[in-house]
Scaffold this motif. Sequence first.
Motif, PDB file in Angstrom:
ATOM      1  N   VAL A  35       0.815  -1.399   0.211  1.00 27.65           N
ATOM      2  CA  VAL A  35       0.049   0.124  -0.168  1.00 27.65           C
ATOM      3  C   VAL A  35       0.841   1.152   0.131  1.00 27.65           C
ATOM      4  O   VAL A  35       1.715   1.197   0.797  1.00 27.65           O
TER       5      VAL A  35
ATOM      6  N   HIS B  24      -1.517  -1.141  -4.267  1.00 22.06           N
ATOM      7  CA  HIS B  24      -2.505  -0.450  -4.006  1.00 22.06           C
ATOM      8  C   HIS B  24      -2.530   0.991  -3.443  1.00 22.06           C
ATOM      9  O   HIS B  24      -1.786   1.272  -2.453  1.00 22.06           O
TER      10      HIS B  24
ATOM     11  N   LEU C  45      -3.708   3.969  -1.934  1.00 22.64           N
ATOM     12  CA  LEU C  45      -4.680   4.081  -0.908  1.00 22.64           C
ATOM     13  C   LEU C  45      -4.111   5.276   0.055  1.00 22.64           C
ATOM     14  O   LEU C  45      -2.948   4.945   0.351  1.00 22.64           O
TER      15      LEU C  45
ATOM     16  N   ASP D  69     -12.518   3.870   4.590  1.00 25.23           N
ATOM     17  CA  ASP D  69     -12.445   3.323   3.184  1.00 25.23           C
ATOM     18  C   ASP D  69     -12.391   1.715   3.196  1.00 25.23           C
ATOM     19  O   ASP D  69     -11.660   1.047   3.895  1.00 25.23           O
ATOM     20  N   ARG D  70     -13.517   1.243   2.556  1.00 29.13           N
ATOM     21  CA  ARG D  70     -13.878  -0.007   2.625  1.00 29.13           C
ATOM     22  C   ARG D  70     -12.579  -0.856   2.167  1.00 29.13           C
ATOM     23  O   ARG D  70     -12.426  -2.132   2.420  1.00 29.13           O
ATOM     24  N   ARG D  71     -11.724  -0.372   0.939  1.00 28.67           N
ATOM     25  CA  ARG D  71     -10.818  -1.135   0.219  1.00 28.67           C
ATOM     26  C   ARG D  71      -9.799  -1.593   1.346  1.00 28.67           C
ATOM     27  O   ARG D  71      -9.216  -2.619   1.402  1.00 28.67           O
ATOM     28  N   TRP D  72      -9.758  -0.764   2.434  1.00 36.20           N
ATOM     29  CA  TRP D  72      -8.752  -1.244   3.526  1.00 36.20           C
ATOM     30  C   TRP D  72      -9.218  -2.409   4.046  1.00 36.20           C
ATOM     31  O   TRP D  72      -8.346  -3.271   4.635  1.00 36.20           O
TER      32      TRP D  72
ATOM     33  N   GLU E  84     -10.853  -4.892   2.981  1.00 40.30           N
ATOM     34  CA  GLU E  84     -10.367  -6.255   2.114  1.00 40.30           C
ATOM     35  C   GLU E  84      -9.185  -6.696   2.270  1.00 40.30           C
ATOM     36  O   GLU E  84      -8.547  -7.655   2.301  1.00 40.30           O
ATOM     37  N   LEU E  85      -8.040  -5.564   2.314  1.00 40.47           N
ATOM     38  CA  LEU E  85      -6.707  -5.896   2.293  1.00 40.47           C
ATOM     39  C   LEU E  85      -6.150  -6.261   3.621  1.00 40.47           C
ATOM     40  O   LEU E  85      -5.333  -7.018   3.758  1.00 40.47           O
TER      41      LEU E  85
ATOM     42  N   ASP F  78      -8.009  -8.155   5.497  1.00 35.34           N
ATOM     43  CA  ASP F  78      -8.389  -9.468   5.771  1.00 35.34           C
ATOM     44  C   ASP F  78      -7.217 -10.633   5.709  1.00 35.34           C
ATOM     45  O   ASP F  78      -6.910 -10.780   4.797  1.00 35.34           O
TER      46      ASP F  78
END
Length: 348
Positions: free
Chosen positions: A30, A48, A50, A58-61, A63-64, A66
């Motif tokens: 990231v 990524h 970000l 931020d929803r993308r974080w 996912e990362l 997880d």
Amino acid sequence: MRVLVTGAAGFIGSAICAALEAAGDQAVRVDLMLPSAHGTAEAPPGTHRLDVRRAASDRRWAELLDGVDAVCHQAALVGAGVTVADLPSYASHNDLGTAALLAAMAAHGVDRLVLASSMVVYGEGRYRCPDHGPQRPGPRPVAALDAGRFENPCPVCGAALAWAPVPEDAPLEPGSAYAVSKLAQEHYAAAWARQAGGAVVALRYHNVYGPGMPRDTPYSGVAAMFRSSLERGEAPQVYEDGRQTRDFVHVDDVVRANLAALAAVRSAPAERTAAYNVASGHPITIAEVAALVGTGSGITPEITGRYRLGDVRHVVASPERAAAELGFRAAIAPDAGLPAFSTAPLRA
């Protein structure tokens, strides 16, 4: 092991990711790709793009994070901070960014952190008078600097003080916007460890150099600036009398320290916080740095006698706690690493 690395496109972050992957681990990369660090470069493949300041929103974080076993937090705005107007930027990227990242980690059950800190949290180094023992000098008077008296004087007798190695339990006295923000990162991480049952290892880097270092940016460091001068056919400009003492540590050793810290933090008990100096253990003067980087160039560094208010005279780390507790000692001494750095590839 799955490790999320912030600042993954940077000088140190990219080297850590390469080492993790070479060891068979997975690096989740990231990076915000700040122009001050990367210019107009695109994010490297697999990175990524970000903003760590939005990690909690931020929803993308999510996912990362997880399945992540640990976070290696290298992202930061660096440099001393030139004016008071720079304070909000440091507080935003370093303080808020770290706080948001820690909140996101807690929300997703990630409870192991390696934090990139810095020697700047110490402020001035540690000093000793032969006759009056340990001393804590104040800022060097402008009149003394103007007169070329650069050593810190003993507050009792006025004699020049000798430097002493700085251990991790020394008083923390940050003297710049950057230094304040790095100490704040350590405090946020310690609070997170207590409240979320996490474990953190903070690595206080000293002057890092090596292949892949950026050219002529606030992220470059004095070794790269000396090298850039030499490549232009110019003499490196050395401030004061060149006898100010530092520790220069090779990026390969910094990577090794991060891998050792990741191993240690994974087995650490909950609510554990520890800080370690990451240094070569071979103190060196700035004039010696300039000479070693210029090995073979035929160009002699210029000792200018100029000074910058706020610069510290000597700051040298003790590497003993890292050796005893992390099993880390640097393998590359400056007298070998700095001449090799003179021809190592740099980033534009």
